[in-house]
Structure formats: structure tokens, C-alpha cells
Design a protein around this motif. Sequence first.
Motif, PDB file in Angstrom:
ATOM      1  N   ILE A 110       2.539 -84.612  16.618  1.00  0.00           N
ATOM      2  CA  ILE A 110       2.917 -83.536  15.695  1.00  0.00           C
ATOM      3  C   ILE A 110       2.216 -83.730  14.356  1.00  0.00           C
ATOM      4  N   GLN A 111       2.259 -82.687  13.540  1.00  0.00           N
ATOM      5  CA  GLN A 111       1.717 -82.779  12.196  1.00  0.00           C
ATOM      6  C   GLN A 111       2.497 -81.876  11.264  1.00  0.00           C
ATOM      7  N   GLU A 112       2.267 -82.083   9.970  1.00  0.00           N
ATOM      8  CA  GLU A 112       2.963 -81.323   8.947  1.00  0.00           C
ATOM      9  C   GLU A 112       2.507 -79.861   8.956  1.00  0.00           C
ATOM     10  N   VAL A 113       3.410 -78.973   8.600  1.00  0.00           N
ATOM     11  CA  VAL A 113       3.086 -77.548   8.451  1.00  0.00           C
ATOM     12  C   VAL A 113       2.908 -77.269   6.964  1.00  0.00           C
ATOM     13  N   ALA A 166       7.745 -78.967  12.499  1.00  0.00           N
ATOM     14  CA  ALA A 166       6.759 -79.906  13.041  1.00  0.00           C
ATOM     15  C   ALA A 166       5.845 -79.154  13.989  1.00  0.00           C
ATOM     16  N   VAL A 187       5.871 -74.592  16.911  1.00  0.00           N
ATOM     17  CA  VAL A 187       6.391 -75.200  15.685  1.00  0.00           C
ATOM     18  C   VAL A 187       7.878 -75.468  15.904  1.00  0.00           C
ATOM     19  N   ILE A 192      14.465 -79.367  11.125  1.00  0.00           N
ATOM     20  CA  ILE A 192      13.263 -80.158  10.889  1.00  0.00           C
ATOM     21  C   ILE A 192      12.549 -79.524   9.692  1.00  0.00           C
ATOM     22  N   SER A 245       7.747 -82.718   9.083  1.00  0.00           N
ATOM     23  CA  SER A 245       7.447 -83.157  10.444  1.00  0.00           C
ATOM     24  C   SER A 245       7.972 -84.562  10.718  1.00  0.00           C
ATOM     25  N   LEU A 285      11.327 -85.307  12.720  1.00  0.00           N
ATOM     26  CA  LEU A 285      11.452 -85.290  14.182  1.00  0.00           C
ATOM     27  C   LEU A 285      11.433 -86.688  14.801  1.00  0.00           C
ATOM     28  N   SER A 329      -5.010 -82.660  16.057  1.00  0.00           N
ATOM     29  CA  SER A 329      -4.429 -82.145  14.822  1.00  0.00           C
ATOM     30  C   SER A 329      -4.932 -80.724  14.584  1.00  0.00           C
TER      31      SER A 329
END
Length: 473
Positions: free
Chosen positions: A275-278, A294, A315, A324, A327, A330, A465
Motif C-alpha cells: 500500500i501507499q499514502e493517498v 490506503a 483505496v 484508515i 496508509s 492499516l 507504487s
Amino acid sequence: MLGLKSSLSGVVALLLCGQVAFARAELPEFTALVEEASPAVVNISTRQNAPQRNVAIQGQIPDLEGLPPQFREFFERNIPQMPRNPGGRQREAQSLGSGFIISADGYVLTNNHVVADADEIIVRLSDRSELEAKLVGADPRTDVALLKVEGKNLPTVRLGKSDDLKVGAWVLAIGSPFGFDHSVTAGIVSAKGRSLPNENYVPFIQTDVAINPGNSGGPLFNLDGEVVGINSQIFTRSGGFMGLSFAIPIDVAMSVADQLKADGKVSRGWLGVVIQEVNKDLAESFGLEKPAGALVAQVLENGPAAKGGLQVGDVILSMNDQPIIMSADLPHLVGGLKPGSKAELEVVREGERKTLQMSVGVLPEEGDEVAIDADAGVERSSNRLGVSVVELTAEQKKALDVRGGVVIKEVLGGPAALIGLRPGDVITHLNNQAIDSAKTFTRVAKELPSNRSVSMRVLRQGRASFITFKLAE
């Protein structure tokens, strides 16, 4: 008139005295807490026999000249000395930390990094008595270690609940910074749920309590005298305290300790996703109202998430009704679930909200990353992004666990160079569309909108990513 002025001055003085007394009454009083808790806080030293080697001491050894005798003696006794027998094959390494007794029969909690690779562990109590400790188990992922000393009716701490801790609350630490036993420092909780680099499974408590080398493994108390955390890390550029200290929540630490005591190891929940940040641009490209959640960058084949229907580009907004926001929330939540338990995820997929049910798996050991041979493939395509791409071979798709994608052969400049793309990167999605061939990539790239955030999913050395960019008119 003079008498009136004198009366008024007296009233003002009384009011000021009252304000000072009120402010003084509002400050916390730590003496009773320290008297009650200190006997259960211990000093931990370790010895490790290691092969002799040529070493260079980094940092600066303090100048002892001019120090008072008692301080000079302390530093001479505690500063590690260079080996005096160059021909010997063994040297003795020592480390110093803190810990606390959690049961009257001798179980002690501390940090894993305090006792890692130790051949001998010595626990010194507040009465100066020393006991040899046995390592019951350790968990590097949370930096928690459980020790056992032989004893009866030992003093113990009282355990609190870190979940009940509030930002702004007073907290107190007891430990052995630089070897000074039972030093007490106090401050407030600066933040909760902090994620640190390479620390995915601990929602750290951030404080401004003065923590220095030697405090590691020591307890963090609330005003009720209950342990709410284990002091573990500091942020520093000087090697000492700079106002940012981090503690492992006691709820996390005790869950780890219970598993170490019962099984000698720790099992964590696992979904099998990367996962990665939004951020703001990603939120815009995925049609989200605000940057939160996430973003699923990769779903591992045959993992719990894949079996539960989670897809790349989803997401995740909540798990088991817990939101959440970042990220990093999670992994904290998933890692705290028992393998085999159920997880309900609320996700946004192509602008629509969905609810997915899945069974939580067991977190495996970390595997090696898969490398890409950028010279493979035959069909090429150039485009206005400024990259030359070739199609993935069947072997590469299998190795990367992808159904399609193109690998960058050459970065020619333009937007690709600006966003940091490299030869060997694999592009699997562009503008929320799956890329199954070089032809598809060329078509999607040609149709990209201008002056709007566009997302691209990139695999680099097996790690996925999403990145965003904007094309000018």
C-alpha cells in the motif's frame, strides 16, 4: 486616598498570589508515583564475546580533564575502552539499557535492541542486587524482548492501557540514561499512532520526555502510575535528546510478550498487499473527495487479499469499521489481528464504494525482491511521456505476478525524467487503465488529459507504487 491605594495594592497582591497558587496546584506531582514505581524499574547490561577486529570509534570521546572526581570516575568506568591485548582473538562488548518487572516471579520487559546478540544479560535491581536473566523471546519487528530472572515476590509495575492515553497528557519516564540509574524525566504526549521508517507494525507514542541512550527499554508512566509504553527510540541529529521521543504502546508490547511467553514467537495478521499514502494528486486522479485511506499498489498472488477480491487501485477507507486516515493505519490494525480472523474492508473502486470480506493470513518472512531485465521483449513504443518501452515476456510476467505491463527501455526526457522514471521500471497501469501491451500504452498515453493529475502504477525491483504527474497543454 493613600489608604485606598494601599488597599487596592493589597487586593491585587492577594489576587496574584492566588493565581500563582492555583497554577502551582495545577502542575502534576510526581513524587509518590516515583516512590511507588521505581523499585520495579531495572538496569540492564549485556556482555557479548565477539571476534577481535580492527575498529574505528565513531563520535567524540569526552575530555575528562577538569571534570569533578565523581563524574570523571563515572565516565572512566562506563565509556567503552579499546582492547588492550591486540593479539587476542576475543573482545567483550557491553550495552546498557533499562527494563521493568511485570510479574512477581521475574518476567521483565525491555527492548530487543538492548539485548540483541547478547551472550550474558545482567539485570540490576533498585537495591543494587544483580540477577542473571534468560531471554524468553524477542520480536525485532516491534523491538520488544521478554526476559526471565529467578526470584520471588519481586516488585512489579502496574500496567495501564495505551489506547486510553490522550494527546497532551502528562507522562513520566524512569530509566538509566548514560548509566545514571533511576533517572526521572517528565513531559507530555505529543502524538499517537506515529509510524517510523521500517517500523510498520508499531503505532508509536510520541512524547517530549527527555530520553537518551540507556533509557531504551524503560517504562513510560501515566499520572496514575501505570505503564503505558516502553521507551524505544529518539529522533536526534546530535546523538542526544532533541524533543522527539517514541514509545511502544504497552497494549502492543503485552500482546507480543504474551505470545513470546506462550509460543516463543509472534504471529501477526497479514493481507498480502503493498500500500501507499493517498496524497492530494492521487486523490484527484482516483476521484476521491479528500486525500485519505490506503491505496493498494500491489496484491500478492494467492494471498488473503487476492482471495478476498481486493484489486490494484482500490483505496481502503476502513477495516472492521475502524477508519484508515493514513496508509500506516492499516498495517497497525492488520498486524494486531489473529491469523484466521475475519476482516471487513470498505474500499473505493473506480469511484464506487464496495465492502469486501476476507480471512486474515499469517505474516510470512520477508522475501527477496524480483529484478527486471530491461533488455527483454521485442515490440517497442515511443510516446509523449518521454520513454521507450518494450513488452514483458511471459517469464517476467510470472516472476512479477502481473498479467500485463511494459518495461521502460530508455528514458528520453520530458515528463518521465521529471517524475524520476528509470530504465527497468515496469508500468502496469496508466490513468487508471490496465496496460496489457505496448500498443495499449501508446494509445492511453496519447489520450492523457492536460493540466490534471494522472496516476501511473510502477513496479521497481518488484515493489509497486502509484505516482502522479500533470501534462502541460
